[in-house]
Design an enzyme around this catalytic site. Sequence first.
Site, mmCIF file in Angstrom:
data_model
loop_
_atom_site.group_PDB
_atom_site.id
_atom_site.type_symbol
_atom_site.label_atom_id
_atom_site.label_comp_id
_atom_site.label_asym_id
_atom_site.label_seq_id
_atom_site.Cartn_x
_atom_site.Cartn_y
_atom_site.Cartn_z
ATOM 1 N N ASP A 204 -80.095 -52.840 -34.184
ATOM 2 C CA ASP A 204 -80.800 -53.916 -34.862
ATOM 3 C C ASP A 204 -82.224 -53.516 -35.232
ATOM 4 O OD1 ASP A 204 -80.760 -56.788 -35.538
ATOM 5 O OD2 ASP A 204 -82.296 -56.981 -33.990
ATOM 6 N N GLU A 240 -79.568 -50.743 -38.893
ATOM 7 C CA GLU A 240 -80.018 -51.711 -39.896
ATOM 8 C C GLU A 240 -81.409 -51.295 -40.371
ATOM 9 O OE1 GLU A 240 -80.893 -56.520 -40.260
ATOM 10 O OE2 GLU A 240 -81.485 -55.433 -38.464
HETATM 11 C C1 GLC Z 1 -81.544 -58.579 -37.379
HETATM 12 C C2 GLC Z 1 -80.342 -59.484 -37.295
HETATM 13 C C3 GLC Z 1 -80.779 -60.900 -37.472
HETATM 14 C C4 GLC Z 1 -81.800 -61.250 -36.398
HETATM 15 C C5 GLC Z 1 -82.938 -60.242 -36.388
HETATM 16 C C6 GLC Z 1 -83.797 -60.389 -35.168
HETATM 17 O O1 GLC Z 1 -82.130 -58.606 -38.628
HETATM 18 O O2 GLC Z 1 -79.396 -59.096 -38.247
HETATM 19 O O3 GLC Z 1 -79.714 -61.802 -37.431
HETATM 20 O O4 GLC Z 1 -82.331 -62.531 -36.612
HETATM 21 O O5 GLC Z 1 -82.467 -58.924 -36.395
HETATM 22 O O6 GLC Z 1 -83.094 -59.897 -34.054
#
Ligand code: GLC
Length: 555
Positions: A204, A240
């Site tokens: 993440d 991500e």
């Molecule tokens: C990422 C996740 C999202 C979340 C954020 C904070 O972007 O995909 O859903 O709110 O991280 O953890």
Amino acid sequence: MRVTDTSDLWWKTAVFYNLDVETYLDWNDDGVGDLEGLAHRLDHLAELGVTCLWLAPFYPSPQRDNGYDISDYYGVDPRYGHLGDFVEVVRTARDRGMRVIVDLVVNHTSDQHPWFRAARSSPDSRFREFYQWRDDVPADQPANMFPDVEDGVWSYDDEAGQYYRHSFYSHQPDLATDRQAVRDEIAKVIGFWLQLGIDGFRVDAVPHLIATDDGAEHEFLQALRGYVSRRSGGGMMLGEVNLPYDEMVPFFGADDGDELTMQFDFVANQALYLSLARQDAGPLRAALAARPALARGNQWGNFVRNHDELTLDQLSDDERDEVFEAFAPLESQRIHGRGIVRRLPPMLDGDPRRIRMVYSLMFSTPGAPVLFYGEEIGMGENPAVRGRGAVRTPMQWTDEAGGGFSRAPADDLTAPLAVEGWAPEHVNVSRQRHETDSLLRFVQGLARHYRASPEIGWGELTLLESGHDCVLAHAVSSSTGTLVAVHNFAPDGRSVDLDLAPLGLDLGDGVRLTDLLGERTTPDEASAAGRHRVELEGYGHRWLRVLRPDEKRLV
Ligand code: GLC
């Protein structure tokens, strides 16, 4: 086809599927999805052709950010079951030929995590240094990721008597990942889940995780990846990183791709929606042309939608407005000034030709496809749910009340179901299993062809001339073969004269192109000089397998 030298790099040709246990299937009818329910639906996923599940956070959490606010890295939220149920899911998935990856959310914890509770309670706590503290707010603080919700990234904590940093919600304090003590804890978390049989992590918020600019951050990712690989031969990390290509690439690692194994292609994703809005393949074509080459062990994750907003932050203001106007005309369909809280089918007014064209593109684009649960049946969002929750409604299995997700009363469901034309009555797995021409069968077919076409995961991309702005024509080639794909972004049909010269193909000599996805009424015409004519319907799509005279592949 050689298999032995590539089988370790399983993610190169994997079909990923993201789901949240909470909204998948409620086995004990308390209104909340659970691991036992998921275990009962692994056959659905295996039949679909999924080879790797990505489970959204299922850890104990106050649930103020859909579980991305973790209060215990070593457990299962009791609403979903317990660790024993988790192990059953992993084992059963394995038995069906599927791997499992889980979310690694270590940019921040919940403010309810015992580390933060200890840290805020005393400056002398050994956990104080796990977080980032200041006595004042710096003048030039960066923007918060949720700018319409949070003023900045520093908030005052009364108990601590200091400001703490949070890139996301103020209830998600950022960990100090530059501290060795924190890194050691993260390594233990990784080791724990790998030991339970998973094959990797969706990592993440990577750019936030390593916020310094001094190069030390990459050493951290390298260390994590090295650790994953040592603990699990086939272990991988899917990150991500929503940044332009030149800023994404360093996260794969400079040295032969030794940091993130895979990254979602946010650039092509945003370009896809601009192409859809304009009915012009140009933006997507330009994005794919600009894609950097990857080391052999790295891969792109291709996706259409995910659990968050459809972020359009890499488009220019004018481009974003075009997409907003086309697909999110209402202010309530937009969020954070940059994204859309809708699923694909409602954005495309449910037009089955267009929806299929988009998924055909996703599966034929070099890389590995990542499905979001419900996409296989064309689920829509629930516009009455505010914010990102609109796309996180329960999976629709049947046309019964509760959508086959749960028998609990509607008021007890963990999230409301989709409504109106998108309600389970109209969109559900059960019906689509019985319909030969359903989206479910179509996506299943795409997964089958993807898996039988390792060149999509391994091969080189060639963008072909189609002679039409609205048509994207591309080929992927590797030692296993060549696949040509053609996609029409416009509502009316086109005769496409494909120029196959860049592939070095001469369609004399017994080389044929065979349609993989369907029976055509109009036969394609092979013509001289490396050109091939394809009749493409409005929003049409084609996959053509290049068959050489000695080809033994089954089509
Ligand atoms: C990422 C996740 C999202 C979340 C954020 C904070 O972007 O995909 O859903 O709110 O991280 O953890």
